[in-house]
Design a protein around this motif. Sequence first.
Motif, PDB file in Angstrom:
ATOM      1  N   GLY A  27       1.183  -1.007  -0.069  1.00 14.79           N
ATOM      2  CA  GLY A  27      -0.377  -0.035  -0.301  1.00 14.79           C
ATOM      3  C   GLY A  27       0.847   1.269  -0.238  1.00 14.79           C
ATOM      4  N   CYS A  28       2.188   1.066  -0.519  1.00 15.44           N
ATOM      5  CA  CYS A  28       2.968   2.121  -0.536  1.00 15.44           C
ATOM      6  C   CYS A  28       3.141   3.298  -2.491  1.00 15.44           C
ATOM      7  CB  CYS A  28       4.565   2.075  -0.381  1.00 15.44           C
ATOM      8  SG  CYS A  28       5.534   0.347  -1.430  1.00 15.44           S
ATOM      9  N   GLU A  29       3.640   4.138  -2.507  1.00 15.86           N
ATOM     10  CA  GLU A  29       3.441   4.540  -4.097  1.00 15.86           C
ATOM     11  C   GLU A  29       5.727   3.326  -4.695  1.00 15.86           C
ATOM     12  OE1 GLU A  29       5.590   8.524  -3.664  1.00 15.86           O
ATOM     13  OE2 GLU A  29       4.075   8.817  -2.374  1.00 15.86           O
ATOM     14  N   LEU A  30       5.024   3.460  -5.827  1.00 16.66           N
ATOM     15  CA  LEU A  30       5.587   1.984  -6.735  1.00 16.66           C
ATOM     16  C   LEU A  30       7.729   2.425  -6.578  1.00 16.66           C
ATOM     17  CD1 LEU A  30       6.257  -0.076  -8.539  1.00 16.66           C
ATOM     18  CD2 LEU A  30       5.462   1.363 -10.544  1.00 16.66           C
ATOM     19  N   SER A  31       7.426   4.155  -6.101  1.00 18.05           N
ATOM     20  CA  SER A  31       8.777   4.814  -5.619  1.00 18.05           C
ATOM     21  C   SER A  31       9.022   4.317  -4.446  1.00 18.05           C
ATOM     22  CB  SER A  31       8.911   5.829  -6.218  1.00 18.05           C
ATOM     23  OG  SER A  31       8.158   6.643  -6.076  1.00 18.05           O
ATOM     24  N   GLN A  32       8.623   3.346  -3.945  1.00 13.90           N
ATOM     25  CA  GLN A  32       9.037   3.883  -2.325  1.00 13.90           C
ATOM     26  C   GLN A  32      10.069   1.977  -2.334  1.00 13.90           C
ATOM     27  OE1 GLN A  32       5.797   4.832  -0.345  1.00 13.90           O
ATOM     28  NE2 GLN A  32       6.711   4.855   0.945  1.00 13.90           N
ATOM     29  N   ILE A  33       9.308   1.163  -3.346  1.00 12.10           N
ATOM     30  CA  ILE A  33      10.100   0.013  -3.890  1.00 12.10           C
ATOM     31  C   ILE A  33      11.672  -0.339  -3.899  1.00 12.10           C
ATOM     32  CG2 ILE A  33      10.174  -2.548  -4.970  1.00 12.10           C
ATOM     33  CD1 ILE A  33       7.439  -1.773  -2.787  1.00 12.10           C
ATOM     34  N   VAL A  34      12.471  -1.022  -3.335  1.00 12.94           N
ATOM     35  CA  VAL A  34      13.920  -0.516  -3.529  1.00 12.94           C
ATOM     36  C   VAL A  34      14.037  -2.178  -4.705  1.00 12.94           C
ATOM     37  CG1 VAL A  34      16.294  -1.245  -2.824  1.00 12.94           C
ATOM     38  CG2 VAL A  34      14.434   0.267  -1.820  1.00 12.94           C
ATOM     39  N   LYS A  35      14.569  -2.327  -5.604  1.00 14.16           N
ATOM     40  CA  LYS A  35      15.411  -3.545  -7.272  1.00 14.16           C
ATOM     41  C   LYS A  35      15.763  -3.201  -6.174  1.00 14.16           C
ATOM     42  CE  LYS A  35      13.236  -1.777 -10.586  1.00 14.16           C
ATOM     43  NZ  LYS A  35      12.790  -0.776 -11.902  1.00 14.16           N
ATOM     44  N   SER A  36      16.306  -4.472  -6.384  1.00 19.39           N
ATOM     45  CA  SER A  36      18.209  -4.708  -6.238  1.00 19.39           C
ATOM     46  C   SER A  36      18.164  -5.601  -8.021  1.00 19.39           C
ATOM     47  CB  SER A  36      18.329  -5.418  -4.808  1.00 19.39           C
ATOM     48  OG  SER A  36      18.153  -5.042  -3.759  1.00 19.39           O
ATOM     49  N   LEU A  37      19.223  -5.116  -8.543  1.00 23.07           N
ATOM     50  CA  LEU A  37      19.003  -5.456 -10.093  1.00 23.07           C
ATOM     51  C   LEU A  37      20.860  -5.586 -10.162  1.00 23.07           C
ATOM     52  CD1 LEU A  37      17.100  -2.759 -11.193  1.00 23.07           C
ATOM     53  CD2 LEU A  37      16.481  -5.134 -11.456  1.00 23.07           C
ATOM     54  N   ILE A  38      20.681  -7.288 -10.380  1.00 23.30           N
ATOM     55  CA  ILE A  38      22.024  -7.380 -11.302  1.00 23.30           C
ATOM     56  C   ILE A  38      22.677  -7.110 -12.355  1.00 23.30           C
ATOM     57  CG2 ILE A  38      23.811  -9.537 -10.909  1.00 23.30           C
ATOM     58  CD1 ILE A  38      23.258  -8.661  -8.220  1.00 23.30           C
ATOM     59  N   PHE A  39      24.178  -6.791 -12.518  1.00 24.15           N
ATOM     60  CA  PHE A  39      24.313  -6.446 -13.552  1.00 24.15           C
ATOM     61  C   PHE A  39      25.590  -7.176 -13.687  1.00 24.15           C
ATOM     62  CE2 PHE A  39      20.961  -3.277 -13.935  1.00 24.15           C
ATOM     63  CZ  PHE A  39      20.432  -2.809 -15.106  1.00 24.15           C
ATOM     64  N   ALA A  40      25.843  -7.356 -14.595  1.00 15.00           N
ATOM     65  CA  ALA A  40      27.369  -7.764 -15.685  1.00 15.00           C
ATOM     66  C   ALA A  40      28.118  -6.564 -16.472  1.00 15.00           C
ATOM     67  CB  ALA A  40      27.395  -8.992 -16.538  1.00 15.00           C
ATOM     68  N   ALA A  41      29.615  -6.076 -15.598  1.00 16.56           N
ATOM     69  CA  ALA A  41      30.435  -4.927 -16.138  1.00 16.56           C
ATOM     70  C   ALA A  41      31.583  -5.777 -16.513  1.00 16.56           C
ATOM     71  CB  ALA A  41      30.199  -3.431 -14.964  1.00 16.56           C
ATOM     72  N   ASP A  42      30.936  -5.658 -18.335  1.00 12.97           N
ATOM     73  CA  ASP A  42      32.779  -6.605 -18.553  1.00 12.97           C
ATOM     74  C   ASP A  42      32.812  -7.994 -17.595  1.00 12.97           C
ATOM     75  OD1 ASP A  42      33.228  -4.782 -19.948  1.00 12.97           O
ATOM     76  OD2 ASP A  42      34.784  -3.282 -18.093  1.00 12.97           O
ATOM     77  N   GLY A  43      31.230  -8.448 -17.254  1.00 15.93           N
ATOM     78  CA  GLY A  43      31.527  -9.862 -16.809  1.00 15.93           C
ATOM     79  C   GLY A  43      31.379  -9.935 -15.480  1.00 15.93           C
ATOM     80  N   VAL A  44      31.880  -8.692 -14.920  1.00 11.98           N
ATOM     81  CA  VAL A  44      32.102  -8.821 -13.493  1.00 11.98           C
ATOM     82  C   VAL A  44      30.334  -8.750 -12.809  1.00 11.98           C
ATOM     83  CG1 VAL A  44      32.992  -7.976 -11.426  1.00 11.98           C
ATOM     84  CG2 VAL A  44      34.653  -8.157 -13.302  1.00 11.98           C
ATOM     85  N   PRO A  45      29.791  -9.551 -11.982  1.00 17.42           N
ATOM     86  CA  PRO A  45      28.426  -8.894 -11.463  1.00 17.42           C
ATOM     87  C   PRO A  45      28.878  -7.495 -10.687  1.00 17.42           C
ATOM     88  CG  PRO A  45      28.491 -10.789 -10.932  1.00 17.42           C
ATOM     89  CD  PRO A  45      30.040 -10.331 -11.137  1.00 17.42           C
ATOM     90  N   VAL A  46      27.234  -6.571 -10.877  1.00 16.16           N
ATOM     91  CA  VAL A  46      27.420  -4.948 -10.497  1.00 16.16           C
ATOM     92  C   VAL A  46      25.904  -5.378  -9.677  1.00 16.16           C
ATOM     93  CG1 VAL A  46      27.344  -2.555 -10.288  1.00 16.16           C
ATOM     94  CG2 VAL A  46      29.478  -4.300 -11.975  1.00 16.16           C
ATOM     95  N   LEU A  47      25.345  -5.290  -8.153  1.00 17.59           N
ATOM     96  CA  LEU A  47      24.177  -4.668  -7.672  1.00 17.59           C
ATOM     97  C   LEU A  47      24.124  -3.319  -8.207  1.00 17.59           C
ATOM     98  CD1 LEU A  47      21.825  -5.683  -6.316  1.00 17.59           C
ATOM     99  CD2 LEU A  47      23.313  -4.388  -4.244  1.00 17.59           C
ATOM    100  N   VAL A  48      22.021  -2.835  -9.150  1.00 14.94           N
ATOM    101  CA  VAL A  48      22.354  -1.628  -8.713  1.00 14.94           C
ATOM    102  C   VAL A  48      20.800  -1.519  -8.108  1.00 14.94           C
ATOM    103  CG1 VAL A  48      21.062   0.514 -10.466  1.00 14.94           C
ATOM    104  CG2 VAL A  48      23.094  -0.914 -11.152  1.00 14.94           C
ATOM    105  N   LEU A  49      21.085  -0.456  -7.394  1.00 15.10           N
ATOM    106  CA  LEU A  49      19.974  -0.102  -5.727  1.00 15.10           C
ATOM    107  C   LEU A  49      18.689   0.670  -6.874  1.00 15.10           C
ATOM    108  CD1 LEU A  49      21.173  -0.757  -3.032  1.00 15.10           C
ATOM    109  CD2 LEU A  49      20.635  -2.676  -4.423  1.00 15.10           C
ATOM    110  N   MET A  50      17.217   0.535  -7.553  1.00 11.54           N
ATOM    111  CA  MET A  50      16.426   1.609  -8.369  1.00 11.54           C
ATOM    112  C   MET A  50      15.842   1.342  -7.818  1.00 11.54           C
ATOM    113  SD  MET A  50      16.758   3.688 -11.054  1.00 11.54           S
ATOM    114  CE  MET A  50      17.661   3.440 -11.300  1.00 11.54           C
ATOM    115  N   ASP A  51      14.478   2.574  -7.514  1.00  9.41           N
ATOM    116  CA  ASP A  51      13.118   2.740  -7.414  1.00  9.41           C
ATOM    117  C   ASP A  51      12.544   2.050  -7.996  1.00  9.41           C
ATOM    118  OD1 ASP A  51      11.634   4.595  -8.900  1.00  9.41           O
ATOM    119  OD2 ASP A  51      13.375   5.315  -8.840  1.00  9.41           O
ATOM    120  N   GLY A  52      11.175   1.513  -7.875  1.00  8.27           N
ATOM    121  CA  GLY A  52      10.133   0.751  -8.276  1.00  8.27           C
ATOM    122  C   GLY A  52      10.158   1.316  -9.358  1.00  8.27           C
TER     123      GLY A  52
END
Length: 159
Positions: A40-65
């Motif tokens: 029951g909150c705003e979509l932007s209050q959700i934190v998405k924890s997303l894994i990307f590969a930067a030159d093959g190395v995992p990087v976590l990006v925390l982004m609002d929903g």
Amino acid sequence: MTTSTHPLFAEALAGLGLELTVRAFPEGTRTAADAAAAIGCELSQIVKSLIFAADGVPVLVLMDGASRVDVEAVRREIGAGKVTRADAAVVRETTGYAIGGVPPFGHRTRTRVLADRRLLDHDVVWAAAGTPNTVFPMGPRELIEHAGATLADVREVTG
């Protein structure tokens, strides 16, 4: 804390000396929209924890929903040649969690973490607690600190 918390996340909380209120939603919180509706909150209050590969190395990006990650901005921020979205196997191998339940900290391996500056727009944000149906609230500055994240502007700007 609920008993449905992922064991790896429960162990991380204990190691950090954190006691969080973890809420379980049987209907699931796998997507940001599902989580916002359940909480029951705003979509932007959700934190998405997303894994990307930067030159093959995992990087976590925390982004609002409510936003998408600008992979070119991530590439520039970390000085990588190429950044792509990691597949489900890499996400599980890196974090110890399945997509839809990745928390912002308490991962199997230590990775570089970027947190989009827009997370600071809220007093409280909600993040996954290790499973696709558990979440916890926390102040964004505290969450970013526990994640060991660097603040960055990595949100895709539209229009």
